[in-house]
Design an enzyme around this catalytic site. Structure first.
Site, PDB file in Angstrom:
ATOM      1  N   SER A 296      43.069  36.630  46.933  1.00  0.00           N
ATOM      2  CA  SER A 296      43.143  38.040  47.291  1.00  0.00           C
ATOM      3  C   SER A 296      43.748  38.938  46.231  1.00  0.00           C
ATOM      4  O   SER A 296      43.429  40.118  46.160  1.00  0.00           O
ATOM      5  CB  SER A 296      43.933  38.209  48.589  1.00  0.00           C
TER       6      SER A 296
ATOM      7  N   HIS B  37      38.157  36.564  51.666  1.00  0.00           N
ATOM      8  CA  HIS B  37      37.587  37.490  50.683  1.00  0.00           C
ATOM      9  C   HIS B  37      36.260  37.014  50.107  1.00  0.00           C
ATOM     10  O   HIS B  37      35.729  37.639  49.186  1.00  0.00           O
ATOM     11  CB  HIS B  37      38.602  37.732  49.566  1.00  0.00           C
TER      12      HIS B  37
ATOM     13  N   ASN C  14      39.426  46.637  51.284  1.00  0.00           N
ATOM     14  CA  ASN C  14      38.720  45.355  51.337  1.00  0.00           C
ATOM     15  C   ASN C  14      37.357  45.477  52.017  1.00  0.00           C
ATOM     16  O   ASN C  14      36.705  44.465  52.275  1.00  0.00           O
ATOM     17  CB  ASN C  14      39.562  44.326  52.090  1.00  0.00           C
TER      18      ASN C  14
ATOM     19  N   GLU D 237      42.341  28.986  49.046  1.00  0.00           N
ATOM     20  CA  GLU D 237      41.483  30.120  49.385  1.00  0.00           C
ATOM     21  C   GLU D 237      40.150  29.957  48.673  1.00  0.00           C
ATOM     22  O   GLU D 237      40.047  29.222  47.685  1.00  0.00           O
ATOM     23  CB  GLU D 237      42.144  31.441  48.977  1.00  0.00           C
TER      24      GLU D 237
ATOM     25  N   HIS E 212      47.688  32.581  50.481  1.00  0.00           N
ATOM     26  CA  HIS E 212      48.134  33.755  51.226  1.00  0.00           C
ATOM     27  C   HIS E 212      49.484  33.531  51.904  1.00  0.00           C
ATOM     28  O   HIS E 212      49.838  32.411  52.288  1.00  0.00           O
ATOM     29  CB  HIS E 212      47.084  34.105  52.286  1.00  0.00           C
TER      30      HIS E 212
ATOM     31  N   LYS F  99      37.420  42.346  56.264  1.00  0.00           N
ATOM     32  CA  LYS F  99      37.123  42.639  54.854  1.00  0.00           C
ATOM     33  C   LYS F  99      35.654  43.046  54.736  1.00  0.00           C
ATOM     34  O   LYS F  99      35.292  44.126  55.150  1.00  0.00           O
ATOM     35  CB  LYS F  99      37.454  41.444  53.971  1.00  0.00           C
TER      36      LYS F  99
ATOM     37  N   ASP G 233      40.565  29.040  53.303  1.00  0.00           N
ATOM     38  CA  ASP G 233      40.669  30.408  53.822  1.00  0.00           C
ATOM     39  C   ASP G 233      39.735  31.261  52.969  1.00  0.00           C
ATOM     40  O   ASP G 233      40.009  31.518  51.802  1.00  0.00           O
ATOM     41  CB  ASP G 233      42.117  30.891  53.708  1.00  0.00           C
TER      42      ASP G 233
END
Length: 382
Positions: free
Chosen positions: A179, A207, A47, A175, A133, A236, A204
């Site tokens: 992910s 990423h 990541n 998110e 997640h 990440k 969130d």
């Protein structure tokens, strides 16, 4: 059934189903290669999207921080673990991302769980994307609040769930960049819907931060959204470790009073905070890292199309190749390792049953030669 029998049964079943997980001790040689045993691999499972984990400025900041502050924080931030460097990092994050406050946590997992457990009470409702997640899924399921889920990235599904709730307090959770799929949430539409229903929005963006948006401010900035709560991580694209919750001053003060993950955990080292500050500076002032990552993503997708390798619609650094069967996915991953490419096979329960995949992640540190080699190996292994 005894614990020993239960353990042995679970391990046997996972082995038979192609779901057994194993860790491998590896040594990172550069941002894009690693060594396992005696073999050197080009790796596409990190990541570290911008290659900053081994950037000299970030390493130097950590080393100087350790010389000044020592190697550990020594206590919770509520005791003696909160240094001027931690304070500076919180202030920098708040200013960079446009929030009144930032609160640091040891990991994104801890930040997500702390937030949900701090806010959710029995009369509240949590509405979350089905693919969010595991840290958020677990926290929502264990909280006393009503927990509802909507189909992945479905604004219509979210609207139905919002219409069905009678709670005064409703928190919508998604998110920014997912992910395992690499796709992005329609945050602007979700935000508008939340506002129309007086629901709070939590994003969130583990990423997305550092990778997308002006100055790498992430998914929310890219879509011109100001959520009520934003969670970002430093492990990440920023290449270090730790996380933060961005929020209002009132929410921050409340978290400081009730968040057990914050109050009862030793803070991460001040040296680590100093390294994160160096990384943020690189992200903000050196767009060439993101530009190179974009070029590498485009190159990978173009080469895969040339080879008729099936891809999803993801245009982020996360490029999954969905195979479906667990055993075949493991076999393809093993074939890639034989060819010198480290790509992890991702299987349930991390992803839905029947969607086992190769999770290929690209970095600004990858060369054109390395990307071409991976695609060539993929074309033979699939």
């Amino acid at each position: 059934m005894s614990w020993q029998q239960r353990i042995e049964k679970t391990l046997y079943q996972r082995q038979q189903q192609g779901l057994l997980r194993r860790r491998s001790a590896v040594t990172l040689s550069t941002q894009a290669t690693l060594r396992s045993g005696t073999q050197l691999f080009t790796h596409f499972s990190s990541n570290d999207y911008l290659g900053l984990s081994q950037h000299p400025s970030v390493i130097d900041a950590w080393c100087k921080g350790a010389q000044q502050w020592g190697t550990g924080a020594g206590a919770s931030g509520h005791v003696t673990g909160y240094s001027p460097t931690h304070q500076q990092l919180e202030q920098t994050l708040a200013s960079w991302l446009g929030f009144p406050r930032a609160i640091l946590f040891t990991s994104g997992f801890a930040a997500n769980q702390a937030l949900v457990f701090a806010l959710a009470e029995s009369n509240d409702t949590l509405i979350a994307d089905k693919l969010m997640h595991a840290s958020l899924q677990e926290a929502a399921a264990l909280s006393p609040a009503q927990y509802r889920r909507y189909p992945h990235n479905s604004v219509e599904g979210l609207a139905r769930q919002l219409a069905a709730t009678e709670s005064e307090n409703c928190l919508v959770i998604t998110e920014g960049v997912f992910s395992m799929d690499g796709d992005s949430a329609p945050l602007s539409t979700i935000d508008a819907l939340c506002r129309s229903k007086q629901a709070w929005l939590m994003v969130d963006d583990a990423h997305g931060i550092g990778v997308v948006g002006e100055e790498g401010r992430g998914s929310c900035a890219q879509q011109n959204v100001q959520p009520d709560i934003l969670v970002v991580t430093f492990g990440k694209a920023l290449g270090v470790g730790g996380a933060a919750i961005l929020c209002s001053d009132a929410v921050a003060q409340y978290i400081e009073q009730v968040a057990r993950h914050l109050i009862y955990s030793t803070a991460f080292p001040a040296a680590q905070a100093q390294a994160v500050l160096a990384s943020i500076d690189l992200v903000r002032h050196h767009p060439e890292f993101r530009q190179q990552l974009t070029r590498n993503i485009d190159l990978f997708r173009e080469r895969c199309r040339d080879r008729e390798i099936p891809l999803t619609d993801s245009i982020t650094a996360i490029q999954p190749i969905i195979i479906g069967d667990n055993h075949r996915t493991l076999a393809v991953a093993e074939a890639l390792k034989t060819a010198g490419y480290w790509v992890q096979a991702i299987r349930p329960p991390t992803v839905p049953v029947g969607s086992a995949r190769l999770r290929i992640t690209l970095s600004a540190a990858h060369s054109e030669l390395q990307i071409n080699g991976l695609v060539e190996a993929l074309s033979h292994a699939l």
